[in-house]
Design a protein around this motif. Structure first.
Motif, short mmCIF file in Angstrom:
data_model
loop_
_atom_site.label_atom_id
_atom_site.label_comp_id
_atom_site.label_asym_id
_atom_site.label_seq_id
_atom_site.Cartn_x
_atom_site.Cartn_y
_atom_site.Cartn_z
N ILE A 179 32.95 -26.49 28.55
CA ILE A 179 32.41 -25.34 28.28
C ILE A 179 32.54 -24.88 26.66
CG2 ILE A 179 31.81 -22.98 28.72
CD1 ILE A 179 32.73 -23.25 31.36
N VAL A 180 31.28 -24.87 25.93
CA VAL A 180 31.40 -24.61 24.64
C VAL A 180 30.76 -23.09 24.27
CG1 VAL A 180 30.51 -25.15 22.33
CG2 VAL A 180 31.09 -27.06 23.83
N LEU A 181 31.55 -22.34 23.93
CA LEU A 181 31.27 -20.70 23.81
C LEU A 181 31.00 -20.46 22.42
CD1 LEU A 181 30.94 -18.07 25.14
CD2 LEU A 181 33.32 -17.78 24.92
N ASP A 182 30.00 -20.04 21.81
CA ASP A 182 29.28 -19.72 20.66
C ASP A 182 30.26 -18.32 20.54
OD1 ASP A 182 28.49 -18.84 18.31
OD2 ASP A 182 26.63 -19.20 18.61
N THR A 183 31.38 -17.99 19.54
CA THR A 183 32.08 -16.98 19.30
C THR A 183 31.47 -16.22 18.17
OG1 THR A 183 33.85 -18.12 18.68
CG2 THR A 183 33.72 -17.52 20.75
N ASN A 184 30.31 -16.28 17.60
CA ASN A 184 29.67 -15.85 16.30
C ASN A 184 30.18 -14.33 16.52
OD1 ASN A 184 28.74 -15.04 14.00
ND2 ASN A 184 27.33 -16.80 13.88
N ALA A 231 25.59 -7.88 17.65
CA ALA A 231 24.14 -7.53 17.95
C ALA A 231 23.86 -7.62 19.32
CB ALA A 231 23.15 -8.67 17.18
N LEU A 232 24.45 -8.45 20.19
CA LEU A 232 24.17 -8.33 21.49
C LEU A 232 25.07 -7.41 22.57
CD1 LEU A 232 22.43 -10.36 23.21
CD2 LEU A 232 24.26 -11.77 23.68
N ILE A 255 27.00 -22.24 25.56
CA ILE A 255 26.55 -20.75 25.55
C ILE A 255 26.23 -20.38 24.23
CG2 ILE A 255 27.12 -18.50 26.46
CD1 ILE A 255 27.30 -20.56 28.67
N SER A 256 24.90 -20.36 23.98
CA SER A 256 24.66 -20.00 22.60
C SER A 256 24.38 -18.71 22.26
CB SER A 256 23.38 -20.95 22.03
OG SER A 256 23.05 -20.73 20.74
N VAL A 257 24.45 -17.95 21.22
CA VAL A 257 23.84 -16.75 20.99
C VAL A 257 23.38 -16.53 19.32
CG1 VAL A 257 25.67 -15.52 22.50
CG2 VAL A 257 26.52 -15.96 20.14
N SER A 258 23.40 -17.55 18.76
CA SER A 258 23.19 -17.64 17.24
C SER A 258 21.86 -18.77 17.06
CB SER A 258 24.33 -17.73 16.30
OG SER A 258 25.00 -18.95 16.62
N LEU A 308 21.47 -17.25 24.76
CA LEU A 308 21.37 -15.89 25.13
C LEU A 308 20.61 -15.09 24.12
CD1 LEU A 308 25.09 -15.11 26.48
CD2 LEU A 308 23.00 -15.56 27.81
N ALA A 309 20.55 -15.60 23.04
CA ALA A 309 20.03 -14.99 21.89
C ALA A 309 19.76 -16.23 20.82
CB ALA A 309 20.85 -13.73 21.22
N GLY A 310 19.03 -15.70 19.80
CA GLY A 310 18.63 -16.65 18.69
C GLY A 310 17.84 -18.01 19.02
N ASP A 311 17.31 -18.62 18.05
CA ASP A 311 16.56 -19.76 17.98
C ASP A 311 17.33 -21.10 17.96
OD1 ASP A 311 14.32 -21.45 18.07
OD2 ASP A 311 14.01 -21.05 15.70
N SER A 312 17.57 -21.56 19.29
CA SER A 312 18.58 -22.78 19.38
C SER A 312 17.45 -23.98 19.50
CB SER A 312 19.13 -22.67 20.94
OG SER A 312 18.24 -22.22 21.73
N THR A 313 16.85 -24.25 18.27
CA THR A 313 15.93 -25.40 18.26
C THR A 313 16.84 -26.86 18.49
OG1 THR A 313 14.67 -24.38 16.48
CG2 THR A 313 14.49 -26.82 16.69
#
Length: 363
Positions: free
Chosen positions: A24-29, A35-36, A196-199, A228-233
């Motif tokens: 599991i790769v968790l985006d911790t930005n 913002a979320l 798990i992406s948020v950015s 969960l948020a952001g543009d994950s192109t």
């Protein structure tokens, strides 16, 4: 004798299933989670992820898990946590006896509850303590960076899967050393990565991210994503190239529902299920010169580097090949239409002239 009483009919041979390694790769930005925070906080997200991890481990005692944080300036292991060398070293007194050390506070807290499975408690304490240490070490200068080290986290996950596969291959005694190597054989471990992406996707991370994606596709490792948020192109392309699942969460509060109903089956079980599909995939790329996401660009015919505009002196910035644009930008040649022959009108009629001196006889 066995053939007489047909006892071999009741002999059951059990085959061990290959273990499944979930990374599991968790985006911790911190900026993205701030913002979320109104809909889903980072602590709530980690709690939901731990439930998903426990469900994965409960399927089989051979299943394994790894949790990695993709932070703004580095990728950090959350579980298994890196060992502290000072805590593992032993000391001796003057008599030569090894001094015994007390049990750490982490072990005491894990064994405090008798109603909690020890492995679940160990993962929970390791993830929460590591994420607290990571956030405490984040400085104000680190928050100025908007780049999330997704490529580094994917690389760590692939290294973990490769290391586990090699250890299982070396310990497998059922395969003969003289057996031929089959490149199309399934890997000894069913590895997959859940992001798990948020950015937003950072253009400067395109090249290392796609290198990790191609390595995952070569090793038959699926990459799944919950945005969960952001543009994950770039993550859309990663899921498409590795036969993974991409989920765009319309409601971040339902993270546990997305995980349990969409991403709980492993790569082998998905062959018997109807998995969620993503209708549209954004195949835009980032140029090698400025790092901008472009729809149309110039591609080097040698190294396949992409540029948003022709490089200076028509020289590829990656391999140095002198490129020729040909007739790019020139107006297309216009070919005039052929004129059609007009019908010749004779004596007011629309008939063509026959060329004879006499007209057509009438009755």
């Amino acid at each position: 004798m066995d053939a007489v009483d047909v006892s071999e009919h009741y002999e059951v041979t059990a085959a061990d299933n290959s273990p499944s390694l979930l990374s599991i790769v968790l985006d911790t930005n911190p900026r993205a989670w701030a913002a979320l925070d109104s809909s889903l906080s980072l602590a709530q997200a980690i709690s939901n992820i731990l439930v998903f991890v426990n469900a994965h481990l409960a399927f089989s005692n051979t299943n394994q898990v790894a949790v990695i944080a993709a932070h703004v300036n580095r990728a950090v292991w959350l579980y298994p946590a890196p060992q502290n060398p000072s805590a593992t070293t032993t000391t001796k007194d003057n008599s030569g006896d090894v001094q015994m050390q007390d049990v750490s506070a982490e072990t005491n807290s894990s064994s405090a509850s008798a109603n909690k499975y020890p492995q679940f408690a160990q993962i929970e304490s390791s993830v929460f303590s590591s994420i607290q240490t990571l956030m405490a070490e984040t400085t104000v200068q680190d928050l100025d960076q908007v780049t999330t080290q997704l490529s580094g986290a994917l690389t760590l996950a692939l290294c973990r899967i490769n290391k586990t596969a090699q250890s299982l291959s070396s310990s497998d005694t059922t395969i003969s050393n003289a057996a031929p190597v089959n490149s199309t054989a399934p890997p000894p471990v069913k590895g997959r990565i859940v992001v798990i992406s948020v950015s937003d996707s950072e253009p400067s991370q395109y090249i290392p991210t796609m290198n990790a994606v191609f390595a995952a596709a070569h090793n038959q490792v699926a990459i799944d994503t919950i945005a969960l948020a952001g543009d994950s192109t770039f993550l859309q392309q990663a899921c498409f190239n590795t036969n993974g699942i991409f989920l765009k969460a319309s409601n971040p509060q339902g993270l546990l529902t997305y995980l349990m109903f969409g991403l709980i089956p492993d790569t082998e079980a998905r062959g018997s299920l109807i998995t969620p599909t993503h209708d549209t995939v954004d195949f835009r790329t980032a140029c090698f010169c400025h790092g901008k996401v472009v729809d149309t660009g110039f591609v080097c015919s040698v190294c396949l580097s992409i540029f948003c505009e022709p490089p200076e002196n028509a020289e590829c910035l990656t391999c140095g090949t002198i490129l020729a644009l040909g007739n790019y930008g020139a107006k297309p040649a216009v070919i005039p239409r052929k004129k059609k022959k007009k019908k010749k009108i004779t004596n007011g009629s629309g008939r063509e002239e026959t060329g004879s001196a006499t007209g057509t006889p009438r009755p």
